[in-house]
Write a protein that holds these residues in place. Sequence first.
Motif, PDB file in Angstrom:
ATOM      1  N   SER A 239       0.822  -1.200   0.000  1.00 31.07           N
ATOM      2  CA  SER A 239       0.000   0.000   0.000  1.00 31.07           C
ATOM      3  C   SER A 239       0.867   1.265   0.000  1.00 31.07           C
ATOM      4  O   SER A 239       0.671   2.166  -0.814  1.00 31.07           O
ATOM      5  N   SER A 242       2.661   1.622  -3.280  1.00 30.87           N
ATOM      6  CA  SER A 242       1.794   1.530  -4.467  1.00 30.87           C
ATOM      7  C   SER A 242       2.329   0.507  -5.470  1.00 30.87           C
ATOM      8  O   SER A 242       2.571   0.813  -6.636  1.00 30.87           O
ATOM      9  N   SER A 315      -1.089  -2.087  -4.924  1.00 26.86           N
ATOM     10  CA  SER A 315      -1.468  -2.194  -3.506  1.00 26.86           C
ATOM     11  C   SER A 315      -1.964  -3.576  -3.089  1.00 26.86           C
ATOM     12  O   SER A 315      -2.495  -3.726  -1.984  1.00 26.86           O
TER      13      SER A 315
END
Lengths: 341, 341
Positions: A239, A242, A315
């Motif tokens: 996350s 990315s 993610s």
Amino acid sequence: MEVDRDEVILLAHGGGGTLTHKLIKEVLLPELGNAVLEKLDDSACVSVDRNELAFTTDSFVIDPIFFPGGDIGSLSICGTVNDLAMQGARPLFISMGLIIEEGFFIRDIVRIVRSARQICDMTGVSVVTGDTKVIPRNGMEQPRIFINTAGIGVRLEGVDVSVSNARPGDVVVITGPIGEHGTAVMCARGNLKLQSTITSDMVPLWGMVESLLNKVPSVRCLRDPTRGGLAAALCDIASASSCCIRIDEAKVPVRSEVRGACELLGLDPLNVPNEGRAVVVCAPDDVDDVMSVLKSHPSGRESAVIGEIYAEPVSLVLLRTLTGGERLVEMPSGENLPRIC
Amino acid sequence: MEVDRDEVILLAHGGGGTLTHKLIKEVLLPELGNAVLEKLDDSACVSVDRNELAFTTDSFVIDPIFFPGGDIGSLSICGTVNDLAMQGARPLFISMGLIIEEGFFIRDIVRIVRSARQICDMTGVSVVTGDTKVIPRNGMEQPRIFINTAGIGVRLEGVDVSVSNARPGDVVVITGPIGEHGTAVMCARGNLKLQSTITSDMVPLWGMVESLLNKVPSVRCLRDPTRGGLAAALCDIASASSCCIRIDEAKVPVRSEVRGACELLGLDPLNVPNEGRAVVVCAPDDVDDVMSVLKSHPSGRESAVIGEIYAEPVSLVLLRTLTGGERLVEMPSGENLPRIC
């Protein structure tokens, strides 16, 4: 779904999974937020004059307080030392706040602070400030103890590790078998009375991390898979960076006793907390050096390459299963996560 | 009498009096001790490169969590900011660890962290790292919340305040009326249902302390009379500085409502915690400057000279009573001290 402010706190809000994240992001950050806190790194990185300091805090509320491989005292030092190490910071100073319910045995306090001291001595840190509070015992149960430690470290110069630094092509390493801390603690619970030989993996990681960063200062990410286990650590990296992380189930080291205990307890080893492991993400050219440093260290002998970083799907963490399929690894939700950090 | 290690913890071990001191000196220091911790100052003073840092921790377990003049959130920032200020350190960074019992209302968490933020903004500090844990509710009582804050500050250059610096001839100042925090909290307790207009004196002291140290860098001691009240703060200074402190009961400011509440509750105002006051010890030549700075600040308008330092009898605090006698002011023992910090 948003956190409803008329709701009450559930145990699951403390499990380290999605509910914990919601509580932090929707309730705490909007009130307390600033650029440093909002990074949600294991330690805050702050500057004082020309020094880059790391600053972290953790409260320890583990049950039982004594378990195979450690106790709440040694854990309270390891946890904070490791949070500093994960930012590439040499741990220097620790604060210790004890909250003790009345009726707690003084001899148990001695045992706990003695084992805390041992980890301090192993790591070269000192408890330089402390606080002790006593609270009434609520109800008829065993009196409890809670320990908060905060820690200050100095970041190694030239090192820039962050969960947001992973790049496509990078390699994902775990420094040893997973799931041992959580299963050892669960098996030690009085109401389970499980016989097991599982010992917590708890260990201060700074020595190994220092060797690693001295040899390979270009390491991209370090994260210790504590609450929420390896699954949460990988989800955090995917996350924050990315990117997509693909790992191979066959390559993730899990001892057979741990696998057995997890089956019995209905837990996924990926979600079970560890207290002596680190996820290391590095460039493919660095992986031989990374593995050679880790494997030469007592706490990293069983290190393994478990996956790689991809650009997409962004993610997400994907697991190639033993049977050749692929499944999504989700951020654990609080309900499945026993409170065992 | 030594602490018996087969004994259990009593509420009095947390009251900030003699039992707390015994627990710290006989149980915790022998295990964790090092030169910095053993000073038992409000903050630890440590060096990182060329910076002199102050580092402190405090856990807040106050009951009730909302009281006239503040709540556990604002208190958790004030307490730590003030501990740093008492070392002559500008507060910079705060860590906040929440331990919440399941069932606690999320809207109360919002209220608490919001008021914490207000004090941060007043003082120029930020909560840069945090931790949230949820624990089972023990028994049928109201779910509780405990907050630990740790703080980092940078000591002002050229300032050397310490409880061990008082010298015979020095003057003792208190920055305002005593006993307001403790009596406000006691009166707010559900089982008392006392009607009162008393408001906690809680306030972050850094602004006033910074003005004071800029004008009078030679101030000898600063101590905030929290747990154990003014009595404990003076006993700490007399003991650390190996001197005698004589104070005049007639000069110690106590509001009449506080005096009345203390009579009703069977408390000595000298033993009641304050959260917005400081004891200042300075050379007699500095007292005019000290009083002028303090009185020009909103939190110090009612500052008063209350006594002097003598060489003997060593380590004692003596009170000239209103009736002209003299009595010993003892370090409060835990039993008399409600847990209200």
